[in-house]
Design a protein around this motif. Sequence first.
Motif, PDB file in Angstrom:
ATOM      1  N   THR A 149       0.847  -1.177   0.000  1.00 27.07           N
ATOM      2  CA  THR A 149       0.000   0.000   0.000  1.00 27.07           C
ATOM      3  C   THR A 149       0.894   1.242   0.000  1.00 27.07           C
ATOM      4  OG1 THR A 149      -0.010   0.140   2.405  1.00 27.07           O
ATOM      5  CG2 THR A 149      -1.758  -1.166   1.394  1.00 27.07           C
ATOM      6  N   ASP A 187       0.278   2.417 -11.257  1.00 23.40           N
ATOM      7  CA  ASP A 187      -0.639   3.175 -10.402  1.00 23.40           C
ATOM      8  C   ASP A 187      -0.216   4.644 -10.403  1.00 23.40           C
ATOM      9  OD1 ASP A 187      -2.355   4.114  -8.482  1.00 23.40           O
ATOM     10  OD2 ASP A 187      -1.554   2.901  -6.844  1.00 23.40           O
ATOM     11  N   VAL A 192       0.429  10.885  -7.543  1.00 23.60           N
ATOM     12  CA  VAL A 192      -0.248  12.077  -7.020  1.00 23.60           C
ATOM     13  C   VAL A 192      -0.404  11.970  -5.504  1.00 23.60           C
ATOM     14  CG1 VAL A 192      -2.315  13.501  -7.207  1.00 23.60           C
ATOM     15  CG2 VAL A 192      -1.479  12.245  -9.218  1.00 23.60           C
ATOM     16  N   GLU A 196       1.171  14.333  -2.339  1.00 24.48           N
ATOM     17  CA  GLU A 196       0.360  14.999  -1.320  1.00 24.48           C
ATOM     18  C   GLU A 196       0.838  14.645   0.090  1.00 24.48           C
ATOM     19  OE1 GLU A 196      -3.881  15.053  -3.807  1.00 24.48           O
ATOM     20  OE2 GLU A 196      -3.827  14.168  -1.807  1.00 24.48           O
TER      21      GLU A 196
ATOM     22  N   ARG B 176      -3.237 -11.043   0.281  1.00 23.50           N
ATOM     23  CA  ARG B 176      -3.811  -9.696   0.241  1.00 23.50           C
ATOM     24  C   ARG B 176      -4.804  -9.599  -0.910  1.00 23.50           C
ATOM     25  NH1 ARG B 176      -0.001  -4.601   1.271  1.00 23.50           N
ATOM     26  NH2 ARG B 176      -0.363  -5.374   3.380  1.00 23.50           N
ATOM     27  N   THR B 177      -6.019  -9.210  -0.588  1.00 20.82           N
ATOM     28  CA  THR B 177      -7.041  -9.031  -1.616  1.00 20.82           C
ATOM     29  C   THR B 177      -7.725  -7.692  -1.358  1.00 20.82           C
ATOM     30  OG1 THR B 177      -8.860  -9.991  -0.334  1.00 20.82           O
ATOM     31  CG2 THR B 177      -7.445 -11.547  -1.544  1.00 20.82           C
ATOM     32  N   PHE B 178      -8.814  -7.459  -2.050  1.00 23.33           N
ATOM     33  CA  PHE B 178      -9.580  -6.221  -1.857  1.00 23.33           C
ATOM     34  C   PHE B 178     -10.381  -6.238  -0.554  1.00 23.33           C
ATOM     35  CE2 PHE B 178     -12.108  -9.224  -4.265  1.00 23.33           C
ATOM     36  CZ  PHE B 178     -13.258  -9.273  -3.492  1.00 23.33           C
TER      37      PHE B 178
ATOM     38  N   THR D 177      -8.434  -2.775  -6.097  1.00 30.80           N
ATOM     39  CA  THR D 177      -7.183  -3.453  -5.752  1.00 30.80           C
ATOM     40  C   THR D 177      -7.089  -3.488  -4.225  1.00 30.80           C
ATOM     41  OG1 THR D 177      -5.836  -1.434  -5.615  1.00 30.80           O
ATOM     42  CG2 THR D 177      -6.128  -2.412  -7.803  1.00 30.80           C
ATOM     43  N   PHE D 178      -5.924  -3.861  -3.720  1.00 36.29           N
ATOM     44  CA  PHE D 178      -5.705  -3.897  -2.275  1.00 36.29           C
ATOM     45  C   PHE D 178      -5.529  -2.495  -1.698  1.00 36.29           C
ATOM     46  CE2 PHE D 178      -1.661  -4.257  -4.453  1.00 36.29           C
ATOM     47  CZ  PHE D 178      -0.961  -3.205  -3.874  1.00 36.29           C
ATOM     48  N   GLU D 179      -5.260  -1.502  -2.543  1.00 39.88           N
ATOM     49  CA  GLU D 179      -4.986  -0.157  -2.042  1.00 39.88           C
ATOM     50  C   GLU D 179      -6.265   0.463  -1.493  1.00 39.88           C
ATOM     51  OE1 GLU D 179      -1.868   1.860  -1.987  1.00 39.88           O
ATOM     52  OE2 GLU D 179      -3.337   2.639  -0.552  1.00 39.88           O
ATOM     53  N   THR D 180      -6.177   1.092  -0.323  1.00 36.83           N
ATOM     54  CA  THR D 180      -7.377   1.691   0.247  1.00 36.83           C
ATOM     55  C   THR D 180      -7.286   3.216   0.341  1.00 36.83           C
ATOM     56  OG1 THR D 180      -6.458   1.346   2.453  1.00 36.83           O
ATOM     57  CG2 THR D 180      -7.965  -0.344   1.647  1.00 36.83           C
ATOM     58  N   TYR D 181      -6.115   3.782   0.046  1.00 34.15           N
ATOM     59  CA  TYR D 181      -6.011   5.239   0.144  1.00 34.15           C
ATOM     60  C   TYR D 181      -6.890   5.913  -0.905  1.00 34.15           C
ATOM     61  CZ  TYR D 181      -4.052   9.913   0.408  1.00 34.15           C
ATOM     62  OH  TYR D 181      -3.911  11.271   0.550  1.00 34.15           O
ATOM     63  N   THR D 185      -8.190   2.150  -8.077  1.00 33.98           N
ATOM     64  CA  THR D 185      -6.879   2.383  -8.669  1.00 33.98           C
ATOM     65  C   THR D 185      -7.098   2.673 -10.150  1.00 33.98           C
ATOM     66  OG1 THR D 185      -5.761   0.938  -7.092  1.00 33.98           O
ATOM     67  CG2 THR D 185      -4.646   1.320  -9.191  1.00 33.98           C
ATOM     68  N   ARG D 212     -10.937  11.057  -4.913  1.00 37.24           N
ATOM     69  CA  ARG D 212     -10.413  12.183  -4.134  1.00 37.24           C
ATOM     70  C   ARG D 212     -10.324  13.409  -5.045  1.00 37.24           C
ATOM     71  NH1 ARG D 212      -7.309  11.625   0.578  1.00 37.24           N
ATOM     72  NH2 ARG D 212      -7.524   9.534   1.449  1.00 37.24           N
ATOM     73  N   MET D 215      -7.069  14.785  -6.382  1.00 43.94           N
ATOM     74  CA  MET D 215      -6.285  14.008  -7.344  1.00 43.94           C
ATOM     75  C   MET D 215      -6.842  14.084  -8.765  1.00 43.94           C
ATOM     76  SD  MET D 215      -5.474  10.653  -4.953  1.00 43.94           S
ATOM     77  CE  MET D 215      -4.629   9.796  -6.293  1.00 43.94           C
TER      78      MET D 215
END
Lengths: 276, 276, 276, 276
Positions: A149, A187, A192, A196, B176-178, D177-181, D185, D212, D215
């Motif tokens: 992440t 990504d 971006v 930030e 790791r998944t969603f 995806t796994f990203e949560t920020y 994605t 966001r 962004m």
Amino acid sequence: MNSDRKYSRREHPEDSLVKINDRITIGGPEVVIIAGPCAVEGRDLYLEAARLVKKAGASILRGGAFKPRTSPYSFDGLKEAGLEILAEAKKETGLPVVTEVMDARDLEAILQVADILQIGSRNMQNYTLLREVGQVDRPVLLKRGFAATIKEWLMAAEHIMDAGNERVILCERGIRTFETYTRNTIDLGAVVAVKELSHLPVVVDPSHGTGRASMVRPVARAAIAAGADGLLVEVHQDPENALSDGFQSITPEEFRRLMAEVSGITTVIDRQIYRF
Amino acid sequence: MNSDRKYSRREHPEDSLVKINDRITIGGPEVVIIAGPCAVEGRDLYLEAARLVKKAGASILRGGAFKPRTSPYSFDGLKEAGLEILAEAKKETGLPVVTEVMDARDLEAILQVADILQIGSRNMQNYTLLREVGQVDRPVLLKRGFAATIKEWLMAAEHIMDAGNERVILCERGIRTFETYTRNTIDLGAVVAVKELSHLPVVVDPSHGTGRASMVRPVARAAIAAGADGLLVEVHQDPENALSDGFQSITPEEFRRLMAEVSGITTVIDRQIYRF
Amino acid sequence: MNSDRKYSRREHPEDSLVKINDRITIGGPEVVIIAGPCAVEGRDLYLEAARLVKKAGASILRGGAFKPRTSPYSFDGLKEAGLEILAEAKKETGLPVVTEVMDARDLEAILQVADILQIGSRNMQNYTLLREVGQVDRPVLLKRGFAATIKEWLMAAEHIMDAGNERVILCERGIRTFETYTRNTIDLGAVVAVKELSHLPVVVDPSHGTGRASMVRPVARAAIAAGADGLLVEVHQDPENALSDGFQSITPEEFRRLMAEVSGITTVIDRQIYRF
Amino acid sequence: MNSDRKYSRREHPEDSLVKINDRITIGGPEVVIIAGPCAVEGRDLYLEAARLVKKAGASILRGGAFKPRTSPYSFDGLKEAGLEILAEAKKETGLPVVTEVMDARDLEAILQVADILQIGSRNMQNYTLLREVGQVDRPVLLKRGFAATIKEWLMAAEHIMDAGNERVILCERGIRTFETYTRNTIDLGAVVAVKELSHLPVVVDPSHGTGRASMVRPVARAAIAAGADGLLVEVHQDPENALSDGFQSITPEEFRRLMAEVSGITTVIDRQIYRF
């Protein structure tokens, strides 16, 4: 995310400028292009590649001497012999060199040559290695883990900074998703986001980020348009016969086109490409 | 996947049996339960935990002395002092011990105590470390990288085996998944898949695999029903005050219930729990 | 997650029992096995399959008449003719039938035959369809979207319940991850999670959940051990010539082995298989 | 991927030009900007928003009258009343309108107003809906499913084209995806990939793609630099009080900055923004 972190923009509102050899600055108005073959495969091939990418406008050379490989039976780099070739290329072209460190025990040898130490994607959470490169006086290019992440990536930078080395350059290189058409999913939103959240410079690797030579140029344009401070591009004179990652390497000719297009993009956002 | 790999079942059709201290066998008809706190936090606490899990039926102790942590400011283990506590627990209970190695330079000290060397999820592709543990005469518990494909996991085992150590125990610990409700998504299909592709034993870590104490017991049952050769379970007397991963640690009482249920499952599939 | 939801266990602490035809109950102590070919491909084949799975112990028949397909050029079901075959199989065996509804305009015809309406994974967030099946007096088997979080899945159930139909059966069928060895990653942790969060019954589809016939049996065992209230299994007499999903269909003989093993597992957890 | 598909560039090497109202062309040298609030929330608010985005350079209006929502208790659009407001905005500004269709039964009413029919991300594999919009004479903006591969996305387009409507505009809107920020994605590599694989035009939604507001502008620049044929941007006069997705909506003032920057990018790649 906590704001009392060394990486945090709240702690340090101005962009960090990472100096390479007292000459090149990453993170300022000038966009820096790093290029070269994935791996150092041989002396003549590498020296020629170095000359070609310099001529096309790259200002830093890339090339792996120690290569992490999924299979123990794949080519894993020329090691010390590769470092000697990098040293020769550096001497001939005058360009600084970035190369990967996988093992703290190689660090002393690598420090003889490397102007920037690269931490690869698979080692982004190898905390002992992070702390080692945190204790030397050399900039570190920290690739994002392929499933890290944004927060974990920044915390990996924190490990290096906390150990004493604040000259960290982040590198987005694509993440692992369900998509299989591309090798990774680049990504660009992360570029971006880290701008930030952090004052650290960030560059983009469109070669690993896509895994397809035909996609490198448009993604490089997009990365700079999104605000990246530089690019890390795999260039090979003969991609089909490359020992590593040929499918995602572009030719010197394609690299010249990339440089011209990226140069155009920089003018629109009040930046320019650094020329060595 | 290539079949001429050392991990491959095609090369080696019978199940590999990994001997621990010439007494316990992992990969045979008996299911082996490894348990203990996530980290060694202190002498008295750890010794009591060791006694409790032994009494409940565990036959191998777990406990981290060197802990990889996302943040440089988190508790990262007692290190050498932790190893001494592990040695004492081992002496008192007679049970073998598994503990994580993060850095090759710690290996000599860890080898004084550990009966099994654990490679953590974040180091699954730290190939220099894999080759180091490949050169010692000690079984290795290889956790799956949290975003590693089954193929990459088996190729990481191949690095260890190719370096000379064939006593590899695979450990599924969630990917790791969603999904964010659970810390990871436990992949019990992977247990079945690696059993088809490889002759190596595989154990399951339901604690990291779910990240929720309330889910550990049913997932442990399911893991054994799917064919796992053992479990790696985090048990803590006072989970709320644990220095590491308390939210996923079960109490000794809950662990006793787990043992009883898992024992029931083993009888249905013609196996049984190994009793020390 | 909010607790004032109709699906929520906090609102409704006891397990919901979903009655099928006033005879079979899903969600109680008895585990219910649903089986049959993926698609209804032809009269004789389907009737024979129905007899075989009934004989082996299945108590509900499955079979698709309307099939969602990624490609417009793939076999998409016999439609009304398929419903007629389902009706005949139902008459002959006496077993209730579950079949998928993709379009509200087919609902009237499907209601003539189906004892349970299936909402497929790709339609889990087709809210207009959810509200349609929410307005009829028939149980709904709601497959989890292949990339739906547990929360989104439960909220899809909420759409059906809010429209008036509280007889919802959840079905875990695997999620999409980076892993490519299996078609999907079966998420047995989710079975445990929804049992904690909701009073609704949950069944598991090990056929789609793995996409590999050889993995169906051990994953079925694990699902029941984890606490699932039933299974949805693809069985085909001649998987290699199936028009849909043959690679994940097991033979009637393999299904008999599955039934025997699953039956063993149920005894350990104080349940038993429902026998029609 | 098969090349004998209607979407395939091998079948149809030249870029497809999708005409909107015989005036605007999507897929040609001119980049088309679609903007407006996420949902039509009220008459005055929407009419003002329409005027503002037109003045800032948008040439197509967006606005949802029928809104798919994860929770049945969230605002799900003004429905027919929303369509009337869209009609009024269209009449006043002269700009064409794109709005989402969720249910074939709403299609007749929506066709009275919409110049482009939007298929939302959650309905990308609702094949009955795809075939419905494939049978009308109106361009379709097909959002990528949030977990759809590039191949599945193109096959969804194939369903529409196979049903008779070849005027499909693809829309990349971010993947899970796994990203949560970030909410999603954004996959700008996919823009490049579909341009290689298909002759269909592709636009990018940086609002959903990031989730966001801060962004949206840099990602919009990157999308155009990567080769997208247009943008779909959420603009709201008062994002904090928006009934839907305010956190990702930019203000009219921020939208003017976006237009200026994107306009700069187009000049570098020999394109320009379409001006109504």
